[in-house]
Design an enzyme around this catalytic site. Structure first.
Site, short mmCIF file in Angstrom:
data_model
loop_
_atom_site.label_atom_id
_atom_site.label_comp_id
_atom_site.label_asym_id
_atom_site.label_seq_id
_atom_site.Cartn_x
_atom_site.Cartn_y
_atom_site.Cartn_z
N SER A 18 0.82 -1.22 0.00
CA SER A 18 0.00 0.00 0.00
C SER A 18 0.85 1.28 0.00
CB SER A 18 -0.92 0.01 1.22
OG SER A 18 -1.65 1.23 1.25
N LYS A 69 -12.86 -5.05 1.08
CA LYS A 69 -13.79 -3.96 0.74
C LYS A 69 -15.26 -4.35 0.89
CE LYS A 69 -10.72 -1.38 -2.29
NZ LYS A 69 -10.51 -0.78 -3.61
N ASP A 106 -13.32 5.06 -5.09
CA ASP A 106 -12.54 4.52 -6.21
C ASP A 106 -13.04 5.05 -7.57
OD1 ASP A 106 -10.77 3.04 -4.66
OD2 ASP A 106 -12.04 1.26 -4.68
N GLY A 244 -2.72 4.38 -13.82
CA GLY A 244 -3.58 4.29 -12.63
C GLY A 244 -3.13 5.08 -11.41
#
Ligand code: ATR
Length: 296
Positions: A18, A69, A106, A244
Site C-alpha cells: 500500500s 472492501k 474509487d 492508474g
C-alpha cells in the site's frame, strides 16, 4: 492539554504494497493538518474486532484495500449511495456512538483523475470497461451515474451480466462477439482487471486497441508498472493514455472529504506515490542486481 492528533489507517489483506501511508503522511505535512496514518494487515475474520477497536480508540476513520472492501461495506452501519450500490467500501468514518459510515471513492477517484489529468468529461461518452470485479463495479457505478454510457466486458461473461443487472443505470454486459461492433464507437477504454500488475499483458490488449478510434483514450487502473502492456500498445498506436497512479491519488484525496469535509491535496499525494513507487522499483532492481553478482 493539547487535542489528540487525529489517527487514520489503511487495513488490507495483504497490506505491504500500500502507498496510502506515504500519500496521506505527505498530505498532512504539506497542508499542516495534524494527523497520523498507519497501515495494518487484517485477515477478514478479524475485521469486525479491528473496526470496533479502532472506533473505541478514537480513530477518525480508515481506508480499506484489497480483500476487505465488501466485508467492510457489510459491517458499516451507514452507506453512501455509491457504497450501497456497489457493495464495496474503501473509506470508513467512525461516529461518536459506534456508527461506521462507509463510502467508496474509487470510481469518483478515476473520474477526477480523468478530468484533471486528461481533461476528460463523462457526459455522453461511450466507455468500455474491461473486468467485472470489485474495482469494475465502483467505476461502472460512478461513470454511469455521471452520465456516461457504460459497457462491461469480462473474461467470465456471467460476472459482467451480474454487474449490469445489479447496478442498473443502463450499464450493458458485452459478450466477445459484440466487441468488434462496439469498439469503433468507444471514446474511453478502461482496464479494471488485475492483469498488468506484474508487467504481464492482457491477451486481448492489442486486438482491442487496434479497433478503437484514433481519438479514444486508453486508461489502466493498474499503477505498477506505471506504463502497463495495454498502455504501451495504445501509445505505440498513437492513442492518448492514462495510468492508474492518478486514480490512486484522487481516491485518497476524496477520502479526506469523508473524514475532514474537504478534499486532500491530490497533487501532493500523486507526487508522493510516484516517488515511493520509483524508490521501491529501484530497491528491487538493486537487490536483483546484487543477487546476480553474488548468488550466495
Ligand atoms: P478487484 O476487486 O480488484 O476488481 P477481483 O474481484 O478479483 O478484483 O476481479 C478481478 C478481475 O480481473 C475480474 O474481472 C477477472 O476476470 P474473471 O471474472 O473472469 O475472473 C479479471 N481477470 C483476472 N485475471 C484475468 C486474466 N488473466 N484475463 C482476463 N481477466 C482477468
Amino acid at each position: 492539554m493539547s487535542a489528540p492528533v487525529p489517527v487514520l489507517a489503511v487495513l488490507g489483506n495483504p497490506i505491504s504494497h500500500s502507498l496510502s501511508p506515504v500519500m496521506h503522511e505527505a498530505a498532512f505535512a504539506a497542508t499542516g493538518r495534524p494527523g497520523r496514518y498507519i497501515a495494518f494487515a487484517v485477515p477478514p475474520d478479524r475485521l469486525p474486532v479491528a473496526l470496533a477497536g479502532m472506533a473505541a480508540l478514537g480513530f477518525v476513520g480508515c481506508n480499506i484495500t484489497v480483500g476487505l472492501k465488501e466485508a467492510a461495506c457489510a459491517l458499516a452501519t451507514h452507506r453512501s449511495a455509491a457504497a450501497a450500490a456497489t457493495g464495496s467500501a474503501n473509506t470508513l468514518r467512525f461516529g461518536a456512538d459506534g456508527e461506521i459510515y462507509a463510502d467508496t471513492t474509487d470510481g469518483r477517484g478515476l473520474l477526477a483523475s480523468l478530468r484533471h489529468e486528461a481533461g476528460w468529461r463523462p457526459e455522453g461518452q461511450s466507455v468500455l470497461l474491461l473486468g467485472a470485479g470489485g474495482a469494475a463495479r465502483g467505476i461502472a457505478q460512478a461513470f454511469a451515474a455521471a452520465g456516461a454510457e457504460v459497457a462491461v466486458h469480462n473474461r467470465t461473461a456471467a460476472r459482467a451480466e451480474r454487474l449490469a443487472a445489479d447496478l442498473g443505470l443502463g450499464i450493458r454486459a458485452v459478450p466477445p462477439d459484440a466487441l468488434p461492433h462496439l469498439l469503433p464507437r468507444v471514446s474511453l477504454l478502461v482496464n479494471s482487471t488485475t492483469v498488468g500488475m506484474g508487467g504481464e499483458g492482457l491477451a486481448l490488449a492489442v486486438p482491442l486497441v487496434r479497433r478503437l478510434p484514433s481519438s479514444a483514450l486508453v486508461c489502466d487502473i493498474v499503477y505498477s508498472p506505471e506504463e502497463t502492456a495495454l498502455l504501451r500498445a495504445a501509445r505505440d498506436l498513437g492513442l492518448p493514455t492514462l495510468g492508474g497512479l492518478g486514480m490512486l491519488a484522487w481516491q485518497a484525496a476524496l477520502a479526506w472529504e469523508v473524514w475532514f469535509a474537504t478534499p486532500g491535496p491530490a497533487g501532493v499525494m500523486l507526487a508522493a506515490a510516484r516517488q515511493e513507487l520509483r524508490r521501491r522499483q529501484e530497491a528491487a532492481e538493486g537487490s536483483a542486481a546484487a543477487r546476480e553478482k553474488d548468488p550466495a
